[in-house]
Design a protein around this motif. Structure first.
Motif, PDB file in Angstrom:
ATOM      1  N   ALA A 142       0.850  -1.185   0.000  1.00 43.75           N
ATOM      2  CA  ALA A 142       0.000   0.000   0.000  1.00 43.75           C
ATOM      3  C   ALA A 142       0.888   1.239   0.000  1.00 43.75           C
ATOM      4  CB  ALA A 142      -0.899   0.009   1.228  1.00 43.75           C
ATOM      5  N   LEU A 143       0.364   2.342  -0.543  1.00 41.23           N
ATOM      6  CA  LEU A 143       1.096   3.594  -0.642  1.00 41.23           C
ATOM      7  C   LEU A 143       0.363   4.693   0.134  1.00 41.23           C
ATOM      8  CD1 LEU A 143       1.756   3.323  -4.464  1.00 41.23           C
ATOM      9  CD2 LEU A 143       3.527   3.187  -2.694  1.00 41.23           C
ATOM     10  N   ALA A 144       1.129   5.542   0.801  1.00 40.74           N
ATOM     11  CA  ALA A 144       0.584   6.703   1.496  1.00 40.74           C
ATOM     12  C   ALA A 144       1.661   7.776   1.540  1.00 40.74           C
ATOM     13  CB  ALA A 144       0.134   6.337   2.903  1.00 40.74           C
ATOM     14  N   THR A 145       1.244   9.035   1.728  1.00 39.12           N
ATOM     15  CA  THR A 145       2.184  10.149   1.688  1.00 39.12           C
ATOM     16  C   THR A 145       1.970  11.075   2.875  1.00 39.12           C
ATOM     17  OG1 THR A 145       2.097  10.064  -0.736  1.00 39.12           O
ATOM     18  CG2 THR A 145       3.117  12.002   0.254  1.00 39.12           C
ATOM     19  N   CYS A 146       2.927  11.127   3.753  1.00 42.84           N
ATOM     20  CA  CYS A 146       3.047  12.076   4.862  1.00 42.84           C
ATOM     21  C   CYS A 146       1.732  12.292   5.614  1.00 42.84           C
ATOM     22  CB  CYS A 146       3.648  13.386   4.364  1.00 42.84           C
ATOM     23  SG  CYS A 146       4.522  14.290   5.675  1.00 42.84           S
ATOM     24  N   TYR A 147       1.025  13.397   5.382  1.00 42.76           N
ATOM     25  CA  TYR A 147      -0.185  13.721   6.149  1.00 42.76           C
ATOM     26  C   TYR A 147      -1.249  12.634   6.019  1.00 42.76           C
ATOM     27  CZ  TYR A 147      -3.849  16.758   8.121  1.00 42.76           C
ATOM     28  OH  TYR A 147      -4.867  17.304   8.887  1.00 42.76           O
ATOM     29  N   ASP A 148      -1.247  11.887   4.920  1.00 37.13           N
ATOM     30  CA  ASP A 148      -2.139  10.734   4.789  1.00 37.13           C
ATOM     31  C   ASP A 148      -2.085   9.834   6.016  1.00 37.13           C
ATOM     32  OD1 ASP A 148      -3.233  11.097   2.199  1.00 37.13           O
ATOM     33  OD2 ASP A 148      -1.601   9.997   1.241  1.00 37.13           O
ATOM     34  N   ASN A 149      -0.884   9.723   6.589  1.00 33.96           N
ATOM     35  CA  ASN A 149      -0.681   8.745   7.647  1.00 33.96           C
ATOM     36  C   ASN A 149      -1.355   9.129   8.957  1.00 33.96           C
ATOM     37  OD1 ASN A 149       1.132   6.876   6.141  1.00 33.96           O
ATOM     38  ND2 ASN A 149       2.335   8.748   5.976  1.00 33.96           N
ATOM     39  N   VAL A 165       2.675  -4.682   3.459  1.00 33.99           N
ATOM     40  CA  VAL A 165       3.656  -3.611   3.647  1.00 33.99           C
ATOM     41  C   VAL A 165       3.021  -2.279   3.252  1.00 33.99           C
ATOM     42  CG1 VAL A 165       6.007  -2.849   3.197  1.00 33.99           C
ATOM     43  CG2 VAL A 165       5.435  -5.273   2.965  1.00 33.99           C
ATOM     44  N   TYR A 166       3.207  -1.283   4.105  1.00 37.00           N
ATOM     45  CA  TYR A 166       2.634   0.052   3.942  1.00 37.00           C
ATOM     46  C   TYR A 166       3.794   1.019   3.760  1.00 37.00           C
ATOM     47  CZ  TYR A 166      -0.270   4.046   5.702  1.00 37.00           C
ATOM     48  OH  TYR A 166      -0.950   5.226   5.895  1.00 37.00           O
ATOM     49  N   LEU A 167       3.879   1.637   2.585  1.00 36.26           N
ATOM     50  CA  LEU A 167       5.021   2.469   2.219  1.00 36.26           C
ATOM     51  C   LEU A 167       4.658   3.940   2.376  1.00 36.26           C
ATOM     52  CD1 LEU A 167       6.086   0.564  -1.031  1.00 36.26           C
ATOM     53  CD2 LEU A 167       6.906   0.196   1.309  1.00 36.26           C
ATOM     54  N   ALA A 168       5.386   4.659   3.207  1.00 36.10           N
ATOM     55  CA  ALA A 168       5.063   6.046   3.540  1.00 36.10           C
ATOM     56  C   ALA A 168       6.198   6.965   3.096  1.00 36.10           C
ATOM     57  CB  ALA A 168       4.838   6.183   5.044  1.00 36.10           C
ATOM     58  N   ALA A 185       2.173   3.072  15.360  1.00 40.70           N
ATOM     59  CA  ALA A 185       0.768   2.747  15.634  1.00 40.70           C
ATOM     60  C   ALA A 185       0.099   2.121  14.416  1.00 40.70           C
ATOM     61  CB  ALA A 185       0.012   4.003  16.058  1.00 40.70           C
ATOM     62  N   ARG A 186       0.389   2.619  13.231  1.00 37.08           N
ATOM     63  CA  ARG A 186      -0.196   2.017  12.024  1.00 37.08           C
ATOM     64  C   ARG A 186       0.279   0.572  11.879  1.00 37.08           C
ATOM     65  NH1 ARG A 186      -2.578   5.413  13.332  1.00 37.08           N
ATOM     66  NH2 ARG A 186      -2.887   7.493  12.435  1.00 37.08           N
ATOM     67  N   ALA A 187       1.548   0.339  12.175  1.00 43.68           N
ATOM     68  CA  ALA A 187       2.077  -1.017  12.099  1.00 43.68           C
ATOM     69  C   ALA A 187       1.395  -1.929  13.119  1.00 43.68           C
ATOM     70  CB  ALA A 187       3.591  -0.982  12.333  1.00 43.68           C
ATOM     71  N   ARG A 188       1.371  -1.509  14.350  1.00 47.25           N
ATOM     72  CA  ARG A 188       0.862  -2.331  15.456  1.00 47.25           C
ATOM     73  C   ARG A 188      -0.648  -2.547  15.358  1.00 47.25           C
ATOM     74  NH1 ARG A 188       2.701   0.756  18.945  1.00 47.25           N
ATOM     75  NH2 ARG A 188       0.831   2.011  19.277  1.00 47.25           N
ATOM     76  N   ASP A 189      -1.371  -1.485  15.017  1.00 42.82           N
ATOM     77  CA  ASP A 189      -2.835  -1.577  15.032  1.00 42.82           C
ATOM     78  C   ASP A 189      -3.385  -2.422  13.896  1.00 42.82           C
ATOM     79  OD1 ASP A 189      -2.750   0.045  17.235  1.00 42.82           O
ATOM     80  OD2 ASP A 189      -3.470   1.860  16.203  1.00 42.82           O
ATOM     81  N   PHE A 190      -2.625  -2.502  12.786  1.00 37.66           N
ATOM     82  CA  PHE A 190      -3.164  -3.197  11.617  1.00 37.66           C
ATOM     83  C   PHE A 190      -2.286  -4.338  11.130  1.00 37.66           C
ATOM     84  CE2 PHE A 190      -4.761   1.206  11.552  1.00 37.66           C
ATOM     85  CZ  PHE A 190      -6.093   0.921  11.770  1.00 37.66           C
ATOM     86  N   GLY A 191      -1.264  -4.703  11.915  1.00 32.47           N
ATOM     87  CA  GLY A 191      -0.438  -5.848  11.580  1.00 32.47           C
ATOM     88  C   GLY A 191       0.344  -5.679  10.290  1.00 32.47           C
ATOM     89  N   LEU A 192       0.835  -4.461  10.031  1.00 32.10           N
ATOM     90  CA  LEU A 192       1.547  -4.146   8.801  1.00 32.10           C
ATOM     91  C   LEU A 192       3.025  -3.872   9.079  1.00 32.10           C
ATOM     92  CD1 LEU A 192      -1.041  -1.560   7.449  1.00 32.10           C
ATOM     93  CD2 LEU A 192      -0.597  -3.800   6.421  1.00 32.10           C
ATOM     94  N   TYR A 193       3.867  -4.153   8.086  1.00 39.10           N
ATOM     95  CA  TYR A 193       5.186  -3.550   8.044  1.00 39.10           C
ATOM     96  C   TYR A 193       4.999  -2.130   7.509  1.00 39.10           C
ATOM     97  CZ  TYR A 193       7.227  -8.191   8.611  1.00 39.10           C
ATOM     98  OH  TYR A 193       7.580  -9.426   9.084  1.00 39.10           O
TER      99      TYR A 193
END
Length: 238
Positions: A142-149, A165-168, A185-193
Motif C-alpha cells: 500500500a502507498l501513502a504520503t506524509c499527512y495521509d498517515n 507492507v505500507y510504504l510512507a 501505531a499504524r504497524a501495530r494496530d493493523f499488523g503491517l510492516y
C-alpha cells in the motif's frame, strides 16, 4: 523480501540533481540485496510547493525522460523505486504523486496523495481520490504520503485489502511526533510492516529530520537511518 528506505537532502528545484541521487541510492540498495527502496515526499524536487507553483517546468509526466536514470538504475539493480514529486494528472493542478518504478524500469503504480496538508499543498496540488496498491514478487503493498498517515483508515483499508507492507513517503521535521505516535501505531494496530522514506536538509517548511526506517507488525523498529546522515537502511518484510 529485503527492502530499503532512503533519506537525503534534495536540491530545491533541481530535478536532474535529485534524480542522480535517487538513481545512485537505487543501485546501492540493489547491491545490498534490496528488492525495493522508498524515498521521501517530493524527493524529486525538494519539498517546495511555492517553487513548484512558480515554475511549471518542475512538474513531471509519468513517462518523463528526466526519470530515465532512475528507470535505468532499477533495471540494472533489479530493484523497484518508490519516488515522489509533482506529476501531471487529470486535474488543473498536478498530483502530489508517488510513482513506483518496477525492477524492469516500467511504471508499476501511481498514487496521488489523498489528504493534502493545509494551504501550501492545497494551493499547489490536486488531491487524489483512490488508494495506492501494487504487488511485487507476490507481496502486496500500500502507498501513502506524509499527512495521509494521520488518517488510520488508509492503513485499515490496506490491511483489509491483503497488503503486508505500507510504504510512507514523508517530509517530517526533527521532533515530529509521527515517529512515535503515527508510524509504529499504524504497524501495530493493523499488523503491517511500515516503511518510511524521509528527507534531510532545509526546505520550505523547515529542516528534514531523517529517521527513515521500517517498523514491524508489532510496532517495533526494525531499521532506523538516524537523524543526520544520508543513505539507506534495510529490513526483511513479509
Amino acid at each position: 523480501m529485503l527492502i530499503a528506505t532512503a533519506q537525503f537532502a534534495p536540491v530545491a528545484g533541481d530535478v536532474e540533481a535529485n534524480v542522480r541521487t535517487v538513481a545512485g541510492l537505487v543501485r546501492e540498495a540493489g547491491a545490498a540485496g534490496a528488492r525495493l527502496v522508498v524515498f521521501a515526499e517530493l524527493s524529486l524536487t525538494g519539498y517546495e510547493p511555492a517553487l513548484i507553483r512558480e515554475d511549471p517546468s518542475l512538474v513531471l509526466a509519468e513517462d518523463d525522460p528526466r526519470l530515465e536514470p532512475v528507470r535505468a538504475a532499477c533495471r540494472a539493480a533489479g530493484t523497484a523505486a518508490v519516488v515522489n514529486g509533482p506529476v501531471r494528472g487529470g486535474g488543473s493542478l498536478p498530483g502530489l504523486a508517488t510513482l513506483v518504478i518496477g525492477p524492469d524500469g516500467a511504471l508499476l503504480a501511481r498514487y496521488d496523495k489523498r489528504h493534502l496538508y493545509h494551504g501550501p499543498e492545497q494551493d499547489t496540488f490536486t488531491a487524489g481520490t483512490a488508494d495506492g496498491r501494487f504487488a511485487l514478487d507476490g507481496l502486496r503493498f500500500a502507498l501513502a504520503t506524509c499527512y495521509d498517515n494521520r488518517f488510520p483508515e488508509l492503513a485499515e483499508r490496506a490491511a483489509a485489502d491483503g497488503c503486508a507492507v505500507y510504504l510512507a513517503s514523508s517530509m517530517l521535521e526533527a521532533g515530529n511526533d509521527s515517529f512515535e505516535t503515527v508510524y509504529p501505531a499504524r504497524a501495530r494496530d493493523f499488523g503491517l510492516y511500515v516503511a518510511l522514506g524521509n528527507s534531510l536538509g532545509r526546505c520550505e517548511i523547515g529542516e528534514g529530520g531523517g529517521g527513515a526506517g521500517i517498523w514491524g507488525p508489532d510496532g517495533g523498529r526494525l531499521a532506523d537511518a538516524g537523524a543526520g546522515k544520508p543513505g539507506l537502511v534495510l529490513a526483511e518484510v513479509g
